[in-house]
Design an enzyme around this catalytic site. Structure first.
Site, PDB file in Angstrom:
ATOM      1  N   HIS A 119       0.838  -1.207   0.000  1.00  0.00           N
ATOM      2  CA  HIS A 119       0.000   0.000   0.000  1.00  0.00           C
ATOM      3  C   HIS A 119       0.873   1.258   0.000  1.00  0.00           C
ATOM      4  O   HIS A 119       0.605   2.218  -0.712  1.00  0.00           O
ATOM      5  CB  HIS A 119      -0.880   0.043   1.252  1.00  0.00           C
ATOM      6  CG  HIS A 119      -1.866  -1.086   1.361  1.00  0.00           C
ATOM      7  ND1 HIS A 119      -1.762  -2.064   2.310  1.00  0.00           N
ATOM      8  CD2 HIS A 119      -2.963  -1.379   0.628  1.00  0.00           C
ATOM      9  CE1 HIS A 119      -2.776  -2.918   2.179  1.00  0.00           C
ATOM     10  NE2 HIS A 119      -3.518  -2.526   1.159  1.00  0.00           N
ATOM     11  N   LYS A 144       0.057  -7.050  -7.732  1.00  0.00           N
ATOM     12  CA  LYS A 144      -0.277  -8.205  -6.889  1.00  0.00           C
ATOM     13  C   LYS A 144      -1.643  -8.772  -7.283  1.00  0.00           C
ATOM     14  O   LYS A 144      -1.838  -9.982  -7.328  1.00  0.00           O
ATOM     15  CB  LYS A 144      -0.285  -7.733  -5.422  1.00  0.00           C
ATOM     16  CG  LYS A 144      -0.996  -8.609  -4.449  1.00  0.00           C
ATOM     17  CD  LYS A 144      -0.059  -9.625  -3.882  1.00  0.00           C
ATOM     18  CE  LYS A 144      -0.765 -10.666  -3.051  1.00  0.00           C
ATOM     19  NZ  LYS A 144      -1.908 -10.214  -2.307  1.00  0.00           N
ATOM     20  N   ARG A 147      -3.616 -10.073   4.532  1.00  0.00           N
ATOM     21  CA  ARG A 147      -3.993 -11.357   5.125  1.00  0.00           C
ATOM     22  C   ARG A 147      -2.796 -12.095   5.743  1.00  0.00           C
ATOM     23  O   ARG A 147      -2.991 -13.061   6.472  1.00  0.00           O
ATOM     24  CB  ARG A 147      -4.677 -12.245   4.087  1.00  0.00           C
ATOM     25  CG  ARG A 147      -6.063 -11.741   3.695  1.00  0.00           C
ATOM     26  CD  ARG A 147      -6.762 -12.694   2.741  1.00  0.00           C
ATOM     27  NE  ARG A 147      -8.106 -12.245   2.421  1.00  0.00           N
ATOM     28  CZ  ARG A 147      -8.412 -11.412   1.423  1.00  0.00           C
ATOM     29  NH1 ARG A 147      -7.442 -10.942   0.646  1.00  0.00           N
ATOM     30  NH2 ARG A 147      -9.665 -11.052   1.197  1.00  0.00           N
TER      31      ARG A 147
HETATM   32  P1  AMP Z   1      -6.099  -4.125  -0.777  1.00  0.00           P
HETATM   33  O1  AMP Z   1      -6.121  -3.222   0.402  1.00  0.00           O
HETATM   34  O2  AMP Z   1      -5.586  -5.506  -0.485  1.00  0.00           O
HETATM   35  O3  AMP Z   1      -7.400  -4.116  -1.552  1.00  0.00           O
HETATM   36  O4  AMP Z   1      -5.012  -3.529  -1.775  1.00  0.00           O
HETATM   37  C1  AMP Z   1      -5.061  -2.191  -2.184  1.00  0.00           C
HETATM   38  C2  AMP Z   1      -4.104  -2.008  -3.326  1.00  0.00           C
HETATM   39  O5  AMP Z   1      -2.782  -2.360  -2.927  1.00  0.00           O
HETATM   40  C3  AMP Z   1      -4.461  -2.901  -4.531  1.00  0.00           C
HETATM   41  O6  AMP Z   1      -4.294  -2.170  -5.735  1.00  0.00           O
HETATM   42  C4  AMP Z   1      -3.447  -4.009  -4.413  1.00  0.00           C
HETATM   43  O7  AMP Z   1      -3.134  -4.615  -5.651  1.00  0.00           O
HETATM   44  C5  AMP Z   1      -2.250  -3.271  -3.864  1.00  0.00           C
HETATM   45  N1  AMP Z   1      -1.354  -4.223  -3.213  1.00  0.00           N
HETATM   46  C6  AMP Z   1      -1.672  -5.176  -2.299  1.00  0.00           C
HETATM   47  N2  AMP Z   1      -0.590  -5.905  -1.972  1.00  0.00           N
HETATM   48  C7  AMP Z   1       0.441  -5.407  -2.699  1.00  0.00           C
HETATM   49  C8  AMP Z   1       1.824  -5.737  -2.812  1.00  0.00           C
HETATM   50  N3  AMP Z   1       2.384  -6.729  -2.109  1.00  0.00           N
HETATM   51  N4  AMP Z   1       2.586  -5.010  -3.655  1.00  0.00           N
HETATM   52  C9  AMP Z   1       2.041  -3.991  -4.381  1.00  0.00           C
HETATM   53  N5  AMP Z   1       0.761  -3.633  -4.324  1.00  0.00           N
HETATM   54  C10 AMP Z   1      -0.042  -4.330  -3.498  1.00  0.00           C
END
Ligand code: AMP
Length: 279
Positions: free
Chosen positions: A37, A150, A188
């Protein structure tokens, strides 16, 4: 940094910057911030005048009630981390602000959403994502929106939706941020048991196995796939899928000729993890 709770508050806050034609960047998230993030926020900060981070655990995209109930939440910590990245606005609405009584619209993107995550998690997942991201695009009216590689299939779906619906936002995709042992950062991951945390890097190893085999001249997907699956089995991980797909359409390939993407989803204990790597 200002934390805003309602659509009306956010719109009011962005009215002046918009009149001044300042460049607005949006980073949609579900919170529980980690390095992935933060990398998106940093990129937005470098490229935009106003950075909006949305924090909304979107109930409609969860296909399992337990996953939604157990999803890690810590808004206080998230707000601190976002402020450290010099984010201007943290948009953290409550569920009824996004889905008021009577809400009846759903955005559904076909094609690219059908296999893999769409098949494993069901239609509801990507429809939930498409609907909420569409709403965020309308609420913020950003110049650029930042997403992580990701969630590669999600990115392909969002690009499709932006083209199909003529949404005037540029999509930027940021590389996967990993822990030292290769495990892709994910909200997670905090739910992994100590043993699960040791098993989880096998997802990354399985992707590397695929890349090495391809580099060594193996182009048959069946051969690459079985070596990758063996790597996951050896770690005692329950694989949901390991496929090599066309990076735009997400259709699985039988033989790797042009650009391809290796994608994997697996359960480590009761935690579902995904990862991917271009080949
Ligand atoms: P989430 O809060 O899991 O919905 O993720 C929010 C954003 O962060 C989404 O665009 C994800 O693809 C990105 N994201 C999550 N994990 C990673 C990671 N390890 N590396 C880069 N971006 C990520």
């Amino acid at each position: 940094m200002r934390t805003l709770r309602t659509v009306a508050e956010l719109r009011a806050a962005l009215a002046q910057p918009r009149r001044e034609r300042r460049r607005i960047g949006l980073v949609p998230t579900m919170g529980a911030f980690h390095g992935g993030h933060l990398s998106l926020m940093r990129r937005a900060r470098e490229e935009c005048d106003e950075v909006v981070v949305s924090l909304f655990v979107n109930p409609t995209q969860f296909d399992e009630d337990a996953d939604l109930a157990d999803y890690p939440r810590d808004e206080g910590r998230d707000a601190m981390l976002a402020a450290e990245e010099h984010v201007d606005y943290l948009f953290a609405p409550a569920v009824p602000d996004i889905y008021p009584d009577g809400f009846s619209t759903s955005v559904s993107v076909g094609g690219v959403t059908e296999a893999l995550e769409g098949a494993s998690r069901g239609r509801k997942h990507f429809d939930g994502v498409a609907t909420v991201v569409n709403k965020l695009f309308h609420i913020v009216v950003a110049d650029i929106a930042y997403f992580g590689q990701k969630d590669a299939q999600q990115v392909a779906m969002i690009r499709r939706m932006v083209r199909d619906l003529d949404i005037g936002v540029e999509i930027e995709v940021c590389p996967i941020q990993r822990e030292a042992d290769g495990l892709a950062m994910s909200s997670r991951n905090v739910r992994l048991s100590p043993q699960g945390r040791l098993q989880a890097p096998a997802l990354y190893r399985s992707l590397n196995t695929a890349a090495s085999l391809l580099a060594a001249g193996e182009s048959r997907t069946t051969a690459i796939r079985s070596a990758a699956l063996a790597e996951l089995d050896a770690a005692g991980i329950r694989t949901e899928y390991f496929e090599i797909v066309n990076p735009e359409t997400f259709v699985p390939t039988t033989s790797v000729e042009g650009p391809a993407l290796a994608v994997v989803a697996a359960r480590v204990g009761d935690v579902r993890l995904i990862d991917n790597q271009p080949l």
